[in-house]
Design a protein around this motif. Structure first.
Motif, PDB file in Angstrom:
ATOM      1  N   ALA A 171      44.269  56.086  50.622  1.00 57.50           N
ATOM      2  CA  ALA A 171      43.314  55.103  50.119  1.00 57.50           C
ATOM      3  C   ALA A 171      43.511  53.759  50.806  1.00 57.50           C
ATOM      4  CB  ALA A 171      43.491  54.935  48.609  1.00 57.50           C
ATOM      5  N   ASN A 172      42.439  52.990  50.863  1.00 58.36           N
ATOM      6  CA  ASN A 172      42.552  51.568  51.156  1.00 58.36           C
ATOM      7  C   ASN A 172      42.950  50.882  49.853  1.00 58.36           C
ATOM      8  OD1 ASN A 172      41.473  51.932  53.833  1.00 58.36           O
ATOM      9  ND2 ASN A 172      39.436  52.046  52.901  1.00 58.36           N
ATOM     10  N   VAL A 173      44.036  50.143  49.846  1.00 57.65           N
ATOM     11  CA  VAL A 173      44.588  49.588  48.615  1.00 57.65           C
ATOM     12  C   VAL A 173      44.512  48.065  48.640  1.00 57.65           C
ATOM     13  CG1 VAL A 173      46.631  49.383  47.157  1.00 57.65           C
ATOM     14  CG2 VAL A 173      46.117  51.556  48.286  1.00 57.65           C
ATOM     15  N   ILE A 174      43.919  47.511  47.574  1.00 55.45           N
ATOM     16  CA  ILE A 174      43.897  46.065  47.367  1.00 55.45           C
ATOM     17  C   ILE A 174      44.817  45.762  46.189  1.00 55.45           C
ATOM     18  CG2 ILE A 174      42.469  44.055  46.856  1.00 55.45           C
ATOM     19  CD1 ILE A 174      40.033  45.809  47.689  1.00 55.45           C
ATOM     20  N   ILE A 175      45.769  44.855  46.371  1.00 60.43           N
ATOM     21  CA  ILE A 175      46.639  44.473  45.272  1.00 60.43           C
ATOM     22  C   ILE A 175      46.488  42.986  44.976  1.00 60.43           C
ATOM     23  CG2 ILE A 175      48.295  46.321  45.696  1.00 60.43           C
ATOM     24  CD1 ILE A 175      50.133  44.311  47.020  1.00 60.43           C
ATOM     25  N   THR A 176      46.657  42.638  43.708  1.00 63.65           N
ATOM     26  CA  THR A 176      46.651  41.236  43.326  1.00 63.65           C
ATOM     27  C   THR A 176      48.027  40.846  42.801  1.00 63.65           C
ATOM     28  OG1 THR A 176      46.060  41.439  40.969  1.00 63.65           O
ATOM     29  CG2 THR A 176      44.247  41.513  42.588  1.00 63.65           C
ATOM     30  N   TYR A 177      48.292  39.555  42.875  1.00 69.37           N
ATOM     31  CA  TYR A 177      49.505  38.991  42.292  1.00 69.37           C
ATOM     32  C   TYR A 177      49.119  37.659  41.671  1.00 69.37           C
ATOM     33  CZ  TYR A 177      49.615  35.634  46.143  1.00 69.37           C
ATOM     34  OH  TYR A 177      49.290  34.627  47.011  1.00 69.37           O
ATOM     35  N   ASN A 178      49.969  37.143  40.800  1.00 70.57           N
ATOM     36  CA  ASN A 178      49.673  35.866  40.161  1.00 70.57           C
ATOM     37  C   ASN A 178      50.400  34.713  40.833  1.00 70.57           C
ATOM     38  OD1 ASN A 178      48.900  33.813  38.467  1.00 70.57           O
ATOM     39  ND2 ASN A 178      49.969  34.572  36.671  1.00 70.57           N
ATOM     40  N   THR A 179      51.757  34.774  40.889  1.00 76.00           N
ATOM     41  CA  THR A 179      52.521  33.643  41.409  1.00 76.00           C
ATOM     42  C   THR A 179      53.503  33.995  42.525  1.00 76.00           C
ATOM     43  OG1 THR A 179      54.168  33.915  39.649  1.00 76.00           O
ATOM     44  CG2 THR A 179      52.350  32.375  39.233  1.00 76.00           C
ATOM     45  N   ASP A 180      54.035  35.208  42.526  1.00 75.36           N
ATOM     46  CA  ASP A 180      55.119  35.554  43.453  1.00 75.36           C
ATOM     47  C   ASP A 180      54.546  36.109  44.762  1.00 75.36           C
ATOM     48  OD1 ASP A 180      57.425  36.282  44.738  1.00 75.36           O
ATOM     49  OD2 ASP A 180      58.260  37.437  43.065  1.00 75.36           O
ATOM     50  N   GLN A 181      54.170  35.212  45.644  1.00 76.12           N
ATOM     51  CA  GLN A 181      53.530  35.632  46.898  1.00 76.12           C
ATOM     52  C   GLN A 181      54.497  36.382  47.805  1.00 76.12           C
ATOM     53  OE1 GLN A 181      51.505  32.486  48.978  1.00 76.12           O
ATOM     54  NE2 GLN A 181      51.068  33.747  50.777  1.00 76.12           N
ATOM     55  N   ASP A 182      55.761  35.965  47.851  1.00 79.52           N
ATOM     56  CA  ASP A 182      56.733  36.617  48.735  1.00 79.52           C
ATOM     57  C   ASP A 182      56.895  38.097  48.392  1.00 79.52           C
ATOM     58  OD1 ASP A 182      57.142  34.259  50.070  1.00 79.52           O
ATOM     59  OD2 ASP A 182      58.969  33.720  48.982  1.00 79.52           O
ATOM     60  N   ASP A 184      43.177  63.513  47.881  1.00 81.32           N
ATOM     61  CA  ASP A 184      43.026  62.740  49.111  1.00 81.32           C
ATOM     62  C   ASP A 184      41.985  61.651  48.877  1.00 81.32           C
ATOM     63  OD1 ASP A 184      42.838  61.736  51.655  1.00 81.32           O
ATOM     64  OD2 ASP A 184      42.209  63.606  52.610  1.00 81.32           O
ATOM     65  N   PHE A 185      42.395  60.399  49.062  1.00 84.67           N
ATOM     66  CA  PHE A 185      41.496  59.275  48.834  1.00 84.67           C
ATOM     67  C   PHE A 185      41.008  58.651  50.146  1.00 84.67           C
ATOM     68  CE2 PHE A 185      43.992  59.400  44.860  1.00 84.67           C
ATOM     69  CZ  PHE A 185      42.950  59.505  43.948  1.00 84.67           C
ATOM     70  N   THR A 186      40.949  59.447  51.189  1.00 87.18           N
ATOM     71  CA  THR A 186      40.446  58.951  52.469  1.00 87.18           C
ATOM     72  C   THR A 186      39.039  58.365  52.285  1.00 87.18           C
ATOM     73  OG1 THR A 186      41.728  60.561  53.750  1.00 87.18           O
ATOM     74  CG2 THR A 186      39.811  59.579  54.821  1.00 87.18           C
ATOM     75  N   GLY A 187      38.852  57.136  52.768  1.00 90.45           N
ATOM     76  CA  GLY A 187      37.558  56.483  52.654  1.00 90.45           C
ATOM     77  C   GLY A 187      37.321  55.781  51.333  1.00 90.45           C
ATOM     78  N   LYS A 188      38.268  55.891  50.405  1.00 94.90           N
ATOM     79  CA  LYS A 188      38.140  55.254  49.098  1.00 94.90           C
ATOM     80  C   LYS A 188      38.959  53.963  49.058  1.00 94.90           C
ATOM     81  CE  LYS A 188      35.759  58.675  47.263  1.00 94.90           C
ATOM     82  NZ  LYS A 188      34.343  58.516  46.821  1.00 94.90           N
ATOM     83  N   THR A 189      38.475  53.005  48.288  1.00 94.02           N
ATOM     84  CA  THR A 189      39.178  51.744  48.112  1.00 94.02           C
ATOM     85  C   THR A 189      39.603  51.603  46.658  1.00 94.02           C
ATOM     86  OG1 THR A 189      37.951  50.681  49.900  1.00 94.02           O
ATOM     87  CG2 THR A 189      39.013  49.235  48.289  1.00 94.02           C
ATOM     88  N   VAL A 190      40.882  51.308  46.461  1.00 93.14           N
ATOM     89  CA  VAL A 190      41.474  51.211  45.125  1.00 93.14           C
ATOM     90  C   VAL A 190      41.983  49.787  44.915  1.00 93.14           C
ATOM     91  CG1 VAL A 190      43.242  52.095  43.565  1.00 93.14           C
ATOM     92  CG2 VAL A 190      42.151  53.637  45.223  1.00 93.14           C
ATOM     93  N   LEU A 191      41.533  49.146  43.860  1.00 94.37           N
ATOM     94  CA  LEU A 191      41.968  47.804  43.501  1.00 94.37           C
ATOM     95  C   LEU A 191      42.971  47.901  42.352  1.00 94.37           C
ATOM     96  CD1 LEU A 191      41.883  44.707  43.279  1.00 94.37           C
ATOM     97  CD2 LEU A 191      39.719  44.941  42.008  1.00 94.37           C
ATOM     98  N   ILE A 192      44.162  47.334  42.557  1.00 95.22           N
ATOM     99  CA  ILE A 192      45.233  47.400  41.565  1.00 95.22           C
ATOM    100  C   ILE A 192      45.672  45.984  41.228  1.00 95.22           C
ATOM    101  CG2 ILE A 192      47.544  48.271  41.045  1.00 95.22           C
ATOM    102  CD1 ILE A 192      47.038  50.377  43.286  1.00 95.22           C
ATOM    103  N   THR A 193      45.473  45.562  39.993  1.00 95.43           N
ATOM    104  CA  THR A 193      45.927  44.232  39.603  1.00 95.43           C
ATOM    105  C   THR A 193      47.412  44.281  39.270  1.00 95.43           C
ATOM    106  OG1 THR A 193      45.410  44.509  37.245  1.00 95.43           O
ATOM    107  CG2 THR A 193      43.651  43.683  38.684  1.00 95.43           C
ATOM    108  N   GLY A 194      48.102  43.179  39.568  1.00 93.74           N
ATOM    109  CA  GLY A 194      49.550  43.170  39.363  1.00 93.74           C
ATOM    110  C   GLY A 194      50.220  44.234  40.205  1.00 93.74           C
ATOM    111  N   GLY A 195      49.760  44.371  41.437  1.00 94.37           N
ATOM    112  CA  GLY A 195      50.201  45.485  42.283  1.00 94.37           C
ATOM    113  C   GLY A 195      51.422  45.219  43.122  1.00 94.37           C
ATOM    114  N   SER A 196      52.087  44.099  42.923  1.00 96.39           N
ATOM    115  CA  SER A 196      53.204  43.758  43.798  1.00 96.39           C
ATOM    116  C   SER A 196      54.549  44.277  43.322  1.00 96.39           C
ATOM    117  CB  SER A 196      53.293  42.232  43.964  1.00 96.39           C
ATOM    118  OG  SER A 196      53.609  41.610  42.733  1.00 96.39           O
ATOM    119  N   ARG A 197      54.628  44.682  42.042  1.00 93.83           N
ATOM    120  CA  ARG A 197      55.912  45.148  41.519  1.00 93.83           C
ATOM    121  C   ARG A 197      55.679  46.096  40.341  1.00 93.83           C
ATOM    122  NH1 ARG A 197      58.681  39.675  39.493  1.00 93.83           N
ATOM    123  NH2 ARG A 197      60.394  41.146  39.180  1.00 93.83           N
TER     124      ARG A 197
END
Length: 255
Positions: A32-43, A4-17
């Protein structure tokens, strides 16, 4: 065992696919609270963010990690909205074909520059800012996605193999330095993984040969990689720091 990641924040690069998306969905399902990054494909990235649901404080950011200044600006921006990053999953990377007996010297140089800038230097810079933040907070997990290519080589993608071998060595070096600060560094080295980007190849005749490399007669799923990442990120796995786990269905064996 319940994760259980309640209260935790996870950053995932290239997280869109692909693997990154599978990780994002799994961590979000584990609260978890999840942060994802992408490079070009915003949609595509925005669709993935929607799939994460509304139960957590999820975020989406554009990041070209091959540029060092971009990484610094990105972390400064993220930390304005999130007081703490508990887990970093370095998944984003490039896989550029450049056969030494076919490409021009200019293409050869460009392939190496682009690959190392993203897969090794970019990850190193993300680790720099994340680890400084985690040291300040007194704990953290860094999970780097490598490849079996670091060990067996990639004849048509030599820079990719070299970048992942460098990633392995860097991860183990950082693990030693960061352990006294309760920050652990873990590496997952998949073989071929079934994603939207590899589905066409894997459904072809060449794909059948790839599947036969494993005695399971298949490749890994992105969800299998995600489950291992979640396990590494969970409490009690700190002593596996510096370890490199193969996830290739016995398609490549090493000692």
């Amino acid at each position: 065992m319940t994760i259980d990641f309640t209260g935790k924040t996870v950053l995932i690069t290239g997280g869109s696919r692909g693997i990154g998306k599978a990780c994002a969905l799994l961590f979000a399902s584990l609260n978890a609270n999840v942060i994802i990054t992408y490079n070009t494909d915003q949609d595509t990235a925005e669709r993935t963010l929607t799939e994460l649901g509304h139960s957590g404080n999820h975020g989406l950011y554009q990041l070209n990690q091959s540029q060092p200044k971009n990484v610094e600006r990105f972390f400064n921006k993220v930390l304005q909205h999130y007081p703490q990053i508990d887990v970093l999953v370095n998944n984003a990377g490039v896989y550029i074909e450049h056969k030494i007996n076919e490409v021009t010297y200019e293409d050869w140089l460009q392939s190496w520059e682009d690959t190392i800038a993203t897969n090794l230097n970019g990850v190193a810079n993300l680790c720099f800012f994340a680890s400084r933040h985690m040291i300040h907070n007194g704990e953290g997990k860094i999970i780097n996605i490598s490849s079996r290519g670091a060990f067996r080589g990639e004849p048509d993608h030599p820079a990719y193999a070299a970048s992942k071998a460098g990633l392995n060595a860097m991860s183990q070096s950082l693990a030693v330095t960061l352990a006294p600060h309760e920050v652990s560094v873990h590496v997952i080295a998949p073989g071929f993984v079934e994603t939207d980007m590899t589905s066409e190849l894997l459904s072809s005749e060449a794909g059948e040969a790839i599947k036969k490399q494993s005695p399971y007669n298949r490749v890994a799923t992105a969800e299998e990689v995600a489950r291992l990442a979640a396990m590494y990120a969970s409490p009690g796995m700190e002593f596996t720091t510096a370890g490199i786990i193969d996830l290739n269905g016995a398609s490549y064996l090493r000692t």
